[in-house]
Design a protein around this motif. Structure first.
Motif, PDB file in Angstrom:
ATOM      1  N   LYS A 128       0.835  -1.200   0.000  1.00  0.00           N
ATOM      2  CA  LYS A 128       0.000   0.000   0.000  1.00  0.00           C
ATOM      3  C   LYS A 128       0.869   1.250   0.000  1.00  0.00           C
ATOM      4  CE  LYS A 128      -3.956   1.879   2.569  1.00  0.00           C
ATOM      5  NZ  LYS A 128      -4.835   1.642   3.749  1.00  0.00           N
ATOM      6  N   VAL A 129       0.523   2.205  -0.847  1.00  0.00           N
ATOM      7  CA  VAL A 129       1.249   3.464  -0.926  1.00  0.00           C
ATOM      8  C   VAL A 129       0.904   4.331   0.298  1.00  0.00           C
ATOM      9  CG1 VAL A 129       1.570   5.603  -2.229  1.00  0.00           C
ATOM     10  CG2 VAL A 129       1.362   3.411  -3.447  1.00  0.00           C
ATOM     11  N   LEU A 130       1.941   4.754   1.019  1.00  0.00           N
ATOM     12  CA  LEU A 130       1.757   5.635   2.183  1.00  0.00           C
ATOM     13  C   LEU A 130       2.073   7.083   1.831  1.00  0.00           C
ATOM     14  CD1 LEU A 130       3.386   3.507   5.045  1.00  0.00           C
ATOM     15  CD2 LEU A 130       1.005   3.520   4.267  1.00  0.00           C
ATOM     16  N   GLN A 131       3.051   7.288   0.948  1.00  0.00           N
ATOM     17  CA  GLN A 131       3.419   8.627   0.498  1.00  0.00           C
ATOM     18  C   GLN A 131       3.795   8.541  -0.973  1.00  0.00           C
ATOM     19  OE1 GLN A 131       6.545  10.394   2.879  1.00  0.00           O
ATOM     20  NE2 GLN A 131       5.714   9.564   4.786  1.00  0.00           N
ATOM     21  N   SER A 132       3.615   9.654  -1.701  1.00  0.00           N
ATOM     22  CA  SER A 132       3.935   9.656  -3.123  1.00  0.00           C
ATOM     23  C   SER A 132       4.385  11.042  -3.579  1.00  0.00           C
ATOM     24  CB  SER A 132       2.719   9.226  -3.950  1.00  0.00           C
ATOM     25  OG  SER A 132       2.965   9.363  -5.337  1.00  0.00           O
ATOM     26  N   THR A 133       5.361  11.066  -4.481  1.00  0.00           N
ATOM     27  CA  THR A 133       5.752  12.307  -5.143  1.00  0.00           C
ATOM     28  C   THR A 133       5.478  12.212  -6.642  1.00  0.00           C
ATOM     29  OG1 THR A 133       8.032  11.475  -5.357  1.00  0.00           O
ATOM     30  CG2 THR A 133       7.522  12.861  -3.425  1.00  0.00           C
ATOM     31  N   ASP A 134       4.601  11.296  -7.016  1.00  0.00           N
ATOM     32  CA  ASP A 134       4.185  11.111  -8.406  1.00  0.00           C
ATOM     33  C   ASP A 134       2.674  11.268  -8.464  1.00  0.00           C
ATOM     34  OD1 ASP A 134       3.351  10.057 -10.910  1.00  0.00           O
ATOM     35  OD2 ASP A 134       5.071   8.706 -11.001  1.00  0.00           O
ATOM     36  N   GLU A 135       2.202  12.187  -9.276  1.00  0.00           N
ATOM     37  CA  GLU A 135       0.764  12.482  -9.332  1.00  0.00           C
ATOM     38  C   GLU A 135      -0.064  11.297  -9.814  1.00  0.00           C
ATOM     39  OE1 GLU A 135       0.810  14.589 -13.783  1.00  0.00           O
ATOM     40  OE2 GLU A 135       0.412  15.799 -11.983  1.00  0.00           O
ATOM     41  N   ASN A 136       0.581  10.312 -10.420  1.00  0.00           N
ATOM     42  CA  ASN A 136      -0.144   9.132 -10.905  1.00  0.00           C
ATOM     43  C   ASN A 136      -0.391   8.087  -9.817  1.00  0.00           C
ATOM     44  OD1 ASN A 136      -0.277   9.852 -13.771  1.00  0.00           O
ATOM     45  ND2 ASN A 136       1.964   9.682 -13.695  1.00  0.00           N
ATOM     46  N   TYR A 137       0.228   8.292  -8.641  1.00  0.00           N
ATOM     47  CA  TYR A 137       0.071   7.347  -7.540  1.00  0.00           C
ATOM     48  C   TYR A 137      -0.316   8.132  -6.295  1.00  0.00           C
ATOM     49  CZ  TYR A 137       2.310   3.970 -10.573  1.00  0.00           C
ATOM     50  OH  TYR A 137       2.599   3.152 -11.630  1.00  0.00           O
ATOM     51  N   ALA A 138      -1.410   7.693  -5.664  1.00  0.00           N
ATOM     52  CA  ALA A 138      -1.936   8.404  -4.506  1.00  0.00           C
ATOM     53  C   ALA A 138      -1.826   7.543  -3.255  1.00  0.00           C
ATOM     54  CB  ALA A 138      -3.397   8.788  -4.736  1.00  0.00           C
ATOM     55  N   GLU A 139      -1.829   8.198  -2.106  1.00  0.00           N
ATOM     56  CA  GLU A 139      -1.871   7.481  -0.838  1.00  0.00           C
ATOM     57  C   GLU A 139      -3.074   6.550  -0.824  1.00  0.00           C
ATOM     58  OE1 GLU A 139      -2.620   8.531   3.882  1.00  0.00           O
ATOM     59  OE2 GLU A 139      -1.717  10.056   2.564  1.00  0.00           O
ATOM     60  N   GLY A 140      -2.869   5.312  -0.448  1.00  0.00           N
ATOM     61  CA  GLY A 140      -3.951   4.324  -0.422  1.00  0.00           C
ATOM     62  C   GLY A 140      -3.992   3.420  -1.633  1.00  0.00           C
ATOM     63  N   ASP A 141      -3.263   3.782  -2.714  1.00  0.00           N
ATOM     64  CA  ASP A 141      -3.178   2.887  -3.872  1.00  0.00           C
ATOM     65  C   ASP A 141      -2.404   1.628  -3.487  1.00  0.00           C
ATOM     66  OD1 ASP A 141      -4.500   4.597  -5.590  1.00  0.00           O
ATOM     67  OD2 ASP A 141      -2.684   5.390  -6.533  1.00  0.00           O
ATOM     68  N   TYR A 142      -2.731   0.523  -4.147  1.00  0.00           N
ATOM     69  CA  TYR A 142      -1.970  -0.711  -3.985  1.00  0.00           C
ATOM     70  C   TYR A 142      -1.129  -0.924  -5.239  1.00  0.00           C
ATOM     71  CZ  TYR A 142      -4.524  -1.948   0.221  1.00  0.00           C
ATOM     72  OH  TYR A 142      -5.033  -1.949   1.499  1.00  0.00           O
TER      73      TYR A 142
END
Length: 334
Positions: free
Chosen positions: A76-90
């Motif tokens: 699970k994504v906790l942090q992101s610096t890419d606009e294509n991936y958000a917190e909560g994405d798997y």
């Protein structure tokens, strides 16, 4: 953020013991552009990992001493610096054997836990499934009515190879270790026959179960079983070399096929496969296999072991034939 991780402490000789690993807790770097911080939830344990520990030229660079052991995982994504991936994405990618990972987004893709359990993206819908799909269909080229034999048939790749061959109208014989695995192949997965290499003479079993010879052999084990199958191949047979797990922990040179002249006599072809060669078509293959699963034509089975700290022992299950289906390590609460 700290990550518990298994690092490669030294190159193994033979079977990798616990002294090969350094289990430690390390500070992760902060995120740079186009990176994500992932909480790793499931790790894929694969025979290929043994080869990645060795020094020397291969299809992928070896894991360096002191580096986190290479492994694919989902989390699970906790942090992101890419606009294509958000917190909560798997996401799926090469997370390494650790509970948190900082990863470049170039090498990951999203997965949907609502469409399939997360661990399935490491099996049928992950690298083993892709290996089976492209290895059989693009390299093995099975035709309806042909006989397909697969070794390591109860493992992550073998179970999918056999089922796809059945979908394509082939007669399928699996080679596996133990009565329970052979029963599973025939009575649950629909294989036409199975040979128990632990309790049966394989060459005799092939004569009985493949009276018309072998057209496609998908090899996951190498060694003596490969030699036995080469005695039964038909004219223009195709041998797909996927792996040689019987040889991976050798301390002596790898045993090559002594019956290779059968390739000459039968004008047969033996070709190696590496799943990464088909990366651009993963999506197409995953969609097809998801459709087969939904239709009840393809059964997926995962063997889940809990606890990151069990990694050294759990990995060895692959080489002892103890896993039943795709071997997955559950890192934390999913």
């Amino acid at each position: 953020m700290k990550s518990k991780q298994f690092q490669l402490a030294k190159r193994p000789v033979g079977t990798p013991g616990k002294d090969v690993w350094n289990y430690t807790e390390t500070d992760l770097p902060g995120l740079e552009d186009n990176q994500v911080l992932v909480k790793v939830e499931y790790l894929s344990l694969d025979p290929a990992m043994r080869g990645w520990m060795n020094e020397g030229k291969s299809y992928i660079p070896p894991v360096g001493i002191g580096e986190v052991m290479r492994a694919s995982g989902v989390g699970k994504v906790l942090q992101s610096t890419d606009e294509n991936y958000a917190e909560g994405d798997y996401v799926y990618g090469m997370t390494g054997v650790q509970d948190y990972a900082v990863m470049p987004t170039q090498g990951i893709h999203k997965v949907d836990p609502n469409l399939a359990p997360l661990e399935r993206y490491l099996g049928v819908l992950g690298m083993p499934g892709m290996t089976a799909y492209f290895g059989l269909l693009d390299t093995g080229l099975p035709k309806e009515g042909e006989t397909v034999v697969v070794s390591g048939a109860a493992g992550a790749v073998g179970t999918v190879v056999g089922q796809i061959a059945k979908i394509k109208g082939c007669r399928v014989v699996g080679i596996a270790g133990g009565a329970a695995k052979c029963d599973y192949l025939v009575n649950e997965l629909g294989f036409d026959a199975a040979i128990d290499y632990k309790n049966t003479d394989v060459k005799k079993g092939l004569k009985e179960t493949c009276p018309n010879g072998v057209d496609v052999y998908f090899d996951n084990v190498g060694g003596d079983i490969l030699d036995d199958v080469l005695t039964r191949i038909n004219m223009r047979a195709r041998i797909v070399v996927c792996g040689a797990i019987s040889q991976y922990n050798n301390t002596t040179p790898v045993k090559g096929p002594s019956n290779y002249l059968s390739l000459l006599v039968n004008r047969a072809r033996m070709e190696g496969i590496v799943v990464f060669d088909n990366a651009k078509n993963y999506g197409k293959a995953a969609a097809q296999m998801a459709s087969w699963i939904a239709e009840g034509k393809l059964i997926a089975k995962e063997h889940v072991v809990e606890g990151l700290e069990t990694f050294p022992d759990t990995l060895l299950m692959l080489f002892k034939g103890e896993n039943f289906g795709k071997l997955v390590l559950k890192v934390g609460d999913a």
